[in-house]
Scaffold this active site. Structure first.
Site, PDB file in Angstrom:
ATOM      1  N   SER A  63     -11.721  73.816  62.178  1.00 15.69           N
ATOM      2  CA  SER A  63     -12.562  75.064  62.478  1.00 15.69           C
ATOM      3  C   SER A  63     -12.220  76.538  62.079  1.00 15.69           C
ATOM      4  O   SER A  63     -11.222  76.521  61.760  1.00 15.69           O
ATOM      5  CB  SER A  63     -13.069  74.818  64.167  1.00 15.69           C
ATOM      6  OG  SER A  63     -13.671  73.911  64.400  1.00 15.69           O
ATOM      7  N   HIS A  65     -13.878  78.414  60.120  1.00 15.16           N
ATOM      8  CA  HIS A  65     -14.326  78.547  58.671  1.00 15.16           C
ATOM      9  C   HIS A  65     -15.881  78.619  58.648  1.00 15.16           C
ATOM     10  O   HIS A  65     -16.411  78.794  57.809  1.00 15.16           O
ATOM     11  CB  HIS A  65     -14.042  77.647  57.594  1.00 15.16           C
ATOM     12  CG  HIS A  65     -12.605  77.423  57.525  1.00 15.16           C
ATOM     13  ND1 HIS A  65     -11.641  78.458  57.332  1.00 15.16           N
ATOM     14  CD2 HIS A  65     -11.790  76.091  57.757  1.00 15.16           C
ATOM     15  CE1 HIS A  65     -10.432  77.711  57.176  1.00 15.16           C
ATOM     16  NE2 HIS A  65     -10.620  76.338  57.517  1.00 15.16           N
ATOM     17  N   HIS A 228      -6.724  80.254  55.390  1.00 17.51           N
ATOM     18  CA  HIS A 228      -6.043  80.158  56.656  1.00 17.51           C
ATOM     19  C   HIS A 228      -5.005  81.061  56.828  1.00 17.51           C
ATOM     20  O   HIS A 228      -4.303  81.179  57.668  1.00 17.51           O
ATOM     21  CB  HIS A 228      -5.218  78.736  56.885  1.00 17.51           C
ATOM     22  CG  HIS A 228      -6.080  77.470  56.554  1.00 17.51           C
ATOM     23  ND1 HIS A 228      -6.060  76.804  55.249  1.00 17.51           N
ATOM     24  CD2 HIS A 228      -7.153  76.663  57.327  1.00 17.51           C
ATOM     25  CE1 HIS A 228      -7.181  75.734  55.354  1.00 17.51           C
ATOM     26  NE2 HIS A 228      -7.496  75.856  56.586  1.00 17.51           N
ATOM     27  N   ASP A 415     -21.383 114.029  65.589  1.00 21.73           N
ATOM     28  CA  ASP A 415     -20.344 113.130  64.779  1.00 21.73           C
ATOM     29  C   ASP A 415     -19.680 114.290  63.926  1.00 21.73           C
ATOM     30  O   ASP A 415     -19.036 114.003  62.691  1.00 21.73           O
ATOM     31  CB  ASP A 415     -20.919 112.121  63.840  1.00 21.73           C
ATOM     32  CG  ASP A 415     -22.486 112.400  62.990  1.00 21.73           C
ATOM     33  OD1 ASP A 415     -22.442 113.744  63.078  1.00 21.73           O
ATOM     34  OD2 ASP A 415     -22.831 111.810  62.480  1.00 21.73           O
ATOM     35  N   ASP A 417     -20.788 116.607  61.847  1.00 21.08           N
ATOM     36  CA  ASP A 417     -21.151 117.017  60.510  1.00 21.08           C
ATOM     37  C   ASP A 417     -22.567 117.756  60.139  1.00 21.08           C
ATOM     38  O   ASP A 417     -23.195 117.896  59.220  1.00 21.08           O
ATOM     39  CB  ASP A 417     -21.726 115.600  59.770  1.00 21.08           C
ATOM     40  CG  ASP A 417     -22.824 114.876  60.131  1.00 21.08           C
ATOM     41  OD1 ASP A 417     -23.264 115.463  61.367  1.00 21.08           O
ATOM     42  OD2 ASP A 417     -23.255 113.933  59.607  1.00 21.08           O
ATOM     43  N   SER A 459     -31.275 115.947  60.594  1.00 21.11           N
ATOM     44  CA  SER A 459     -31.646 117.515  60.295  1.00 21.11           C
ATOM     45  C   SER A 459     -32.433 117.743  59.131  1.00 21.11           C
ATOM     46  O   SER A 459     -33.282 118.437  59.247  1.00 21.11           O
ATOM     47  CB  SER A 459     -30.128 118.247  59.924  1.00 21.11           C
ATOM     48  OG  SER A 459     -29.422 118.291  61.202  1.00 21.11           O
TER      49      SER A 459
END
Length: 586
Positions: A63, A65, A228, A415, A417, A459
């Site tokens: 398991s 994957h 793995h 943020d 900007d 904006s």
């Protein structure tokens, strides 16, 4: 191991995570069922499949994957899949039970599709031999298509990677056609020898309850690792997506590489861009585009292209690229319908099977900034046009100069900007602005298109709305009253579509304050420039007052009030361009 060393996982317990994962899969897909007492997923209509006289297919492995291999159980692909513990081959008794579930009373037989790892070969092989002793017809195909190894020394051989999923699909297509076990084995083995995979990792994975499987520096990537977390062939510095694809495919197709895939110019291939677990869709699509461009530049035809999450290594950030050289039979198998939940379905044009890299679609829109001038709108004199040009130029320069200050204010609530966004729009306007301004209405619409496309984001949308609505008031007049009405209509548009109101701590606050004062002063016969001066003063005060306001709109509304200690960046930006206008009016 302490909790601080463990990687975070959303599991209930380490011991039960595989069982609960499989339970979730069959809960989401009721056409799949679990074999009692085993980690085996089986089609719920398996008895009908056996009665149809068709070969049944089994695959599996450790398991971790997911969606491999249980996600590929369904009509047209696997009949069943068996899962081991995380990164651990399943035990022979569970594999044998799975073979019985899909092979007992099935004279057509069972094909086991196994990745080339020692544990899988041994456990599936032992189960196959025991099943044969019970009278079940069984054969096994081992897939090992890894192109990472360069050494000619004796090793465990090429690892089975994402290409195994293509073998599931091909074998499933052949089985649905009714081919016998011997013919399916022959064709599947031939396909596996025309296939190659190369992987690349940006970060390690971690088994539940444990820490990272290996370490990579912040600027390092590993080429050729397994699924793995086992080491690759080389460690490199992080480069662009384009360079990553070139490095991977150069390695896969290099004749000096002992495990290379021989692909000639003119060959038709299937390409799979696979997410190793923690790679974003944004990155995957970029890699897929770069892979196609690389291959097509070499004269290789990418007739089938799949991009997504096929075979992972838990949460490892990274990708693998698989190539399969195609013929008509393989194309038919890949295109055949399947109900397996994890198999992707790329959208092709109606009636088309062979994909072609599309050129950019065209549309009938006018070029950016171009506005129809079929109708006759109000025009202005050369003197007015020159002043308007100077005003707009000064506004753009003021916004560009204020970039850092506005970004700093925006960092507190957004943020960071705001200044960069407005400066980007200002640069676009400055680059496109011509001195031959004739019609303020068409100018306003052209500016709206520029800020929408070049400024972008919230904006850009707000200012585009503002300018588009304001423009309507300038169709027939550019008196001070018309400009005042334009300001008012622009504000109404922002309120209607943006959802903010005065007092919500946004750019709307200084706009509304200025509009109210300007309208009042003009109604009192105050000279236009003086009226605008008082409007700018009101806007400035309103922008400063946003410090004490509670944010009810925009990103700031998600930030605690105690963290908002400075004026709103959008509001200060409004005052910045209003002051720039005033400076050129006086």
């Amino acid at each position: 191991m302490s909790h601080s060393q463990q990687s975070k996982k959303l599991v209930n317990s380490v011991d039960k995570c595989v069982d609960e994962c499989l339970a979730g899969l069959v809960t989401v897909n009721p056409g799949l069922g679990l074999l009692s007492g085993h980690r085996v997923v089986v089609r719920t209509d398996i008895h009908d499949v056996i009665k149809s006289g068709k070969v049944t297919l089994l695959s599996g492995g450790g398991s971790g994957h997911e969606p491999a291999h249980a996600g590929y159980v369904g009509r047209g692909m696997l009949s069943a899949a068996v899962a081991g513990a995380v990164f651990t081959s399943p035990p022979p008794h569970s594999i044998q039970s799975a073979i019985r579930a899909i092979g007992k009373d099935n004279p057509a037989g069972v094909l086991l599709i196994v990745k080339n790892y020692t544990g899988d070969r041994l456990n599936f092989g032992l189960a196959a031999e025991r099943a044969k002793a019970e009278g079940i017809k069984v054969d096994m195909v081992v897939v090992g298509e890894d192109c990472a190894l360069t050494s000619t020394d004796k090793t465990a051989g090429r690892r089975g990677l994402c290409g195994t999923v293509l073998i599931h699909k091909i074998a499933g297509g052949l089985a649905e056609q009714g081919l016998c076990l011997e013919d399916i084995v022959k064709q599947v083995k031939a396909a596996s020898h025309k296939m190659g995979t190369i992987g690349l990792s940006l970060s390690p994975c971690s088994v539940p309850g444990m820490g990272p499987s290996f370490q990579l520096g912040a600027d390092e990537i590993e080429l050729g690792l397994g699924i793995h977390g086992e080491a690759g062939v080389t460690r490199l510095k992080l480069v662009s997506a384009k360079e990553v694809v070139q490095i991977m495919l150069d390695h896969m197709l290099n004749p000096q590489n002992n495990t290379h895939l021989l692909v000639r110019k003119g060959d038709s291939v299937c390409c799979v861009v696979n997410n190793l677990g923690g790679t974003s869709v944004l990155e995957l699509n970029i890699i897929a585009n770069e892979a196609v461009m690389y291959l097509e530049n070499r004269g290789i035809l990418v007739d089938r292209l799949y991009c997504g999450t096929f075979m992972t290594s838990l949460e490892m950030a990274g990708i693998s690229i698989t190539l399969l050289i195609l013929d008509e039979t393989l194309k038919t198998c890949l295109d055949a319908d399947t109900s397996a939940p994890a198999w992707p379905h790329p959208l092709l044009p109606s009636g088309v099977k062979d994909r072609k890299t599309p050129s950019h679609m065209t549309c009938s829109e006018p070029a950016s900034g171009v506005v129809s001038t079929e109708k006759s709108f109000h025009t202005i004199s050369k003197e007015e046009a020159s002043q308007l040009y100077d005003i707009i130029s000064h506004v753009t320069q003021s916004l560009i100069s204020s970039e850092s200050r506005l970004n700093e204010l925006d960092t507190e609530a957004g943020d960071g900007d705001c200044g960069t966004t407005l400066a980007r729009g200002a640069h676009a306007i400055r680059d496109q602005l011509g001195r031959h301004i004739v019609c303020p209405y068409t100018l306003a619409l052209a500016l709206a298109v520029l800020v929408e496309t070049d400024m972008g984001g919230t904006s850009g949308a707000l200012y585009s709305l503002f300018l588009t609505s304001a423009a309507e008031c300038l169709k027939t007049s550019t008196t001070p009253e018309a400009w005042s009405e334009a300001l008012k209509q622009g504000i109404h548009a922002i309120m209607k579509y943006g959802g903010a109101e005065p007092g919500d701590r946004t750019m709307l606050d200084p706009l509304h304050a200025a509009s109210s004062v300007l309208s009042h002063e003009l109604s009192q016969q105050t000279p236009a420039v003086e009226a605008f001066r008082r409007a700018v003063q009101a806007a400035d005060k309103s922008a400063q007052d946003t410090v004490a306001m509670t944010a009810h709109a925009g990103r700031a509304s998600y930030v605690g009030k105690d963290r908002l200690t400075k004026p709103d960046a959008g509001a200060i930006a409004v005052v910045t361009w209003m002051k720039a206008i005033l400076e050129k009016l006086t």
